[in-house]
Enzyme design. Structure first.
Site, PDB file in Angstrom:
ATOM      1  N   GLU A  46      24.763  32.524  14.375  1.00 21.14           N
ATOM      2  CA  GLU A  46      23.751  31.460  14.400  1.00 21.14           C
ATOM      3  C   GLU A  46      23.371  31.002  13.032  1.00 21.14           C
ATOM      4  O   GLU A  46      22.987  31.989  12.243  1.00 21.14           O
ATOM      5  CB  GLU A  46      22.530  31.701  15.353  1.00 21.14           C
ATOM      6  CG  GLU A  46      22.891  31.751  16.655  1.00 21.14           C
ATOM      7  CD  GLU A  46      21.882  32.184  17.582  1.00 21.14           C
ATOM      8  OE1 GLU A  46      21.260  31.439  18.451  1.00 21.14           O
ATOM      9  OE2 GLU A  46      21.402  33.484  17.408  1.00 21.14           O
ATOM     10  N   ASP A  80      24.559  28.205  23.362  1.00 24.55           N
ATOM     11  CA  ASP A  80      23.160  27.961  23.233  1.00 24.55           C
ATOM     12  C   ASP A  80      22.803  26.554  22.650  1.00 24.55           C
ATOM     13  O   ASP A  80      21.767  26.153  22.083  1.00 24.55           O
ATOM     14  CB  ASP A  80      22.418  29.082  22.460  1.00 24.55           C
ATOM     15  CG  ASP A  80      23.025  29.500  21.082  1.00 24.55           C
ATOM     16  OD1 ASP A  80      23.833  28.572  20.700  1.00 24.55           O
ATOM     17  OD2 ASP A  80      22.469  30.349  20.771  1.00 24.55           O
ATOM     18  N   GLU A  99      18.604  38.293  10.794  1.00 25.50           N
ATOM     19  CA  GLU A  99      18.965  39.066  11.816  1.00 25.50           C
ATOM     20  C   GLU A  99      20.301  39.689  11.866  1.00 25.50           C
ATOM     21  O   GLU A  99      21.267  38.990  11.536  1.00 25.50           O
ATOM     22  CB  GLU A  99      18.785  38.284  13.212  1.00 25.50           C
ATOM     23  CG  GLU A  99      19.089  38.869  14.385  1.00 25.50           C
ATOM     24  CD  GLU A  99      18.828  38.108  15.642  1.00 25.50           C
ATOM     25  OE1 GLU A  99      19.679  38.462  16.730  1.00 25.50           O
ATOM     26  OE2 GLU A  99      18.250  37.059  15.613  1.00 25.50           O
ATOM     27  N   ASP A 137      18.292  43.333  16.219  1.00 25.16           N
ATOM     28  CA  ASP A 137      18.628  42.902  17.628  1.00 25.16           C
ATOM     29  C   ASP A 137      19.584  43.989  17.859  1.00 25.16           C
ATOM     30  O   ASP A 137      19.042  44.949  18.685  1.00 25.16           O
ATOM     31  CB  ASP A 137      19.138  41.544  17.553  1.00 25.16           C
ATOM     32  CG  ASP A 137      19.810  41.196  18.839  1.00 25.16           C
ATOM     33  OD1 ASP A 137      19.446  41.853  19.961  1.00 25.16           O
ATOM     34  OD2 ASP A 137      20.640  40.492  19.233  1.00 25.16           O
ATOM     35  N   LYS A 174      14.094  41.197  23.656  1.00 23.06           N
ATOM     36  CA  LYS A 174      14.915  40.310  24.855  1.00 23.06           C
ATOM     37  C   LYS A 174      14.461  41.469  25.888  1.00 23.06           C
ATOM     38  O   LYS A 174      14.528  42.681  26.166  1.00 23.06           O
ATOM     39  CB  LYS A 174      16.364  40.684  24.416  1.00 23.06           C
ATOM     40  CG  LYS A 174      16.964  39.986  23.424  1.00 23.06           C
ATOM     41  CD  LYS A 174      18.310  40.033  22.959  1.00 23.06           C
ATOM     42  CE  LYS A 174      18.822  38.962  22.148  1.00 23.06           C
ATOM     43  NZ  LYS A 174      20.284  39.368  21.825  1.00 23.06           N
ATOM     44  N   ARG A 230      18.581  34.538  25.836  1.00 23.33           N
ATOM     45  CA  ARG A 230      19.927  35.200  26.021  1.00 23.33           C
ATOM     46  C   ARG A 230      20.848  34.042  26.083  1.00 23.33           C
ATOM     47  O   ARG A 230      20.628  32.860  26.226  1.00 23.33           O
ATOM     48  CB  ARG A 230      19.943  36.131  27.338  1.00 23.33           C
ATOM     49  CG  ARG A 230      19.251  37.248  27.056  1.00 23.33           C
ATOM     50  CD  ARG A 230      19.137  38.127  25.925  1.00 23.33           C
ATOM     51  NE  ARG A 230      20.457  38.723  25.257  1.00 23.33           N
ATOM     52  CZ  ARG A 230      20.894  39.831  25.519  1.00 23.33           C
ATOM     53  NH1 ARG A 230      20.479  40.456  26.472  1.00 23.33           N
ATOM     54  NH2 ARG A 230      22.175  40.191  25.035  1.00 23.33           N
ATOM     55  N   LYS A 256      12.914  32.263  19.727  1.00 28.53           N
ATOM     56  CA  LYS A 256      14.289  31.865  19.526  1.00 28.53           C
ATOM     57  C   LYS A 256      14.694  31.553  21.104  1.00 28.53           C
ATOM     58  O   LYS A 256      15.041  32.402  21.820  1.00 28.53           O
ATOM     59  CB  LYS A 256      15.230  32.987  19.031  1.00 28.53           C
ATOM     60  CG  LYS A 256      16.578  32.740  18.827  1.00 28.53           C
ATOM     61  CD  LYS A 256      17.311  34.062  18.278  1.00 28.53           C
ATOM     62  CE  LYS A 256      18.665  34.135  18.218  1.00 28.53           C
ATOM     63  NZ  LYS A 256      19.261  35.336  17.674  1.00 28.53           N
TER      64      LYS A 256
END
Length: 475
Positions: A209, A252, A336, A361, A386, A415, A437
């Site tokens: 991303e 997403d 990330e 992550d 998460k 997610r 996010k």
């Protein structure tokens, strides 16, 4: 039994008299409604029923939804899901029957809720979040919730949290703040996905991303406007350069033009920001997800390019130099998973440079043991939270506390498989994570979170505080 005996046995005369007196003192214009609500408050609320079902997430893949009932009503929650389950995160249960939803159905998890979890929780106080969560953990008896399923446990945990807020008669974000001991609720800076790659899109981009953070906004409402406008300017930029087909989107909502390099994508986003006129008020963040293109100890930046002449391999040292260059050339403030989930050495070395926020992550998977190790070794400086990776609201609160004590940043995250449940919006405000996010500023399951943040800001009124320039500050 006579009516009088019944009234005396249950002390109804006194209770009704108290309710009437309260209505009189309040000068209620609707005494019947007031007395009804007053009597409801006098009854301790308990969990009376839990009903689970299988629904589909934003990818068309089954997930778990729960309706939890108390004296106050019904409270619904659903479990999000990622593309894969890491070896250090809580385990979601799927049926594995390839003839039904390609093996992805969750009937076993639903059955565990309806037949096991419900029996354990019925009669419990919905405001006892920690007791509810630990009752499920004790019932499961496994380290990674593989007996009942993290998808089953989490959906119930979130539903109970909503019920607890209703019982306390406070907004969900305020209830979460009270559970955690947080005194400064904060509207987070949104990390909007603009370009998608890797597993989230069908293009050749190896990273997952490219996002923007409107840290220069004064309110969340303005941040959402800035994100939406930049998103639509980017659509125009991509259309001009690649044609309308370049505006296909990933899971997403990020655009997925057929690009293959970091700089190609960053140049598109930089141009979109320039067209908005917001300039320095918007910063850029990357989710590299480097584990997905790590081969051995090297990184193949052309991992998705077909018919390539050779592999574009980079060492860990090469990647550090690349990130340093990118952070000079573009307004990047957060990266990330810049390295493989087990490449602790290079994550630490890059984080130690202090160039930008380094978010864990895949490295951390919201796992307390991994987080504690990263804190002790100064490996990264931010947690991607998460909730489905850890499995309960209580445990999510605890890992955020760990991160804040270490002066880390915290980014609450969605997610790839999402539902219309907006819980993480309230979670981010209640825990004052400062960052959220939740995907692109489009698609219903993503906007459910952003729109809920608008409502929270409106409800808080003059007390609403947008993280803005303090997006990384710990409370």
């Amino acid at each position: 039994m006579s009516v009088q005996q019944y009234l005396e046995k249950h002390m109804l005369s006194r209770k009704i008299e108290d309710a009437v007196n309260a209505a009189v003192r309040a000068k209620s214009p609707d005494p019947v409604l007031f007395i009804s609500n007053h009597l409801k408050k006098a009854v301790p609320s308990v969990i009376t029923k839990i009903k689970a079902r299988q629904i589909l997430d934003s990818r068309g893949i089954p997930t778990v939804e729960v309706d939890l009932y108390t004296n106050k009503g019904m409270f619904r929650a659903s479990a999000p899901s990622g593309d894969t389950t890491g070896m250090y995160e809580a385990v979601e249960i799927r049926d594995g029957d390839k003839g039904t939803y390609l093996g992805n159905s969750v009937n076993r998890a639903v059955k565990n809720i309806n037949e096991k979890i419900s029996k354990a929780l019925i009669g419990m106080d919905p405001t006892s979040q920690s007791h509810i969560d630990h009752a499920m953990i004790d019932l499961d008896k496994t380290e990674k919730k593989s007996e009942l399923g993290a998808n089953a446990i989490l959906a119930v945990s979130i539903a109970a949290c909503k019920a607890g807020a209703a019982e306390k008669e406070v907004p969900l974000c305020k209830y979460i703040a009270d559970l955690s001991g947080e005194t400064n609720m904060t509207l987070p800076v949104p990390a909007f996905t603009l370009i998608s790659g890797e597993k989230h899109a069908g293009n050749h981009l190896s990273i997952q991303e490219i996002m923007i953070l409107p840290i220069g906004a004064s309110r969340f409402e303005e941040a959402l406007q800035m994100g939406s406008e930049t998103y639509h300017h980017l659509k125009a930029v991509i259309t001009e350069k690649y044609g309308a087909h370049g505006c296909n989107v990933g899971e997403d909502g990020g655009f997925a033009p057929n690009i293959s390099s970091f700089r190609e994508g960053l140049d598109l986003v930089k141009e979109a920001i320039s067209r908005t006129g917001y300039d320095e008020r918007i910063k850029i963040a990357l989710d590299v997800a480097a584990t997905d293109f790590c081969i051995g100890t090297k990184y193949d930046l052309d991992s998705k390019v077909p018919n390539k002449s050779g592999q574009n391999f980079k060492t860990g040292e090469d990647m550090i130099e690349l990130y340093k260059e990118l952070c000079v050339e573009y307004p990047i403030v957060s990266i990330e998973d810049p390295f493989d989930k087990e490449d602790w050495e290079h994550v630490k070395r890059f984080s130690g440079l202090g160039i930008c926020q380094v978010v864990g992550d895949d490295l951390l998977m919201s796992n307390p043991k991994r987080i504690q190790r990263a804190i002790q070794e100064s490996t990264c400086n931010a947690l991607l939270l998460k909730v489905n990776q850890i499995g309960t609201v209580t445990e999510a609160i605890e890992v955020v506390k760990m991160a804040k004590v270490a002066n880390w940043g915290v980014m609450t995250s969605h997610r790839s498989g999402e539902t219309e449940d907006s819980f993480i919006a309230d979670l981010s405000v209640g825990l004052a994570t400062g960052q959220i996010k939740a995907g692109a500023p489009c698609r219903g399951e993503r906007l459910a979170k952003y729109n809920q943040l608008l409502r929270i800001e409106e409800e808080l009124g003059e007390q609403a505080v947008y993280a803005g320039q303090d997006w990384r500050a710990s409370s």
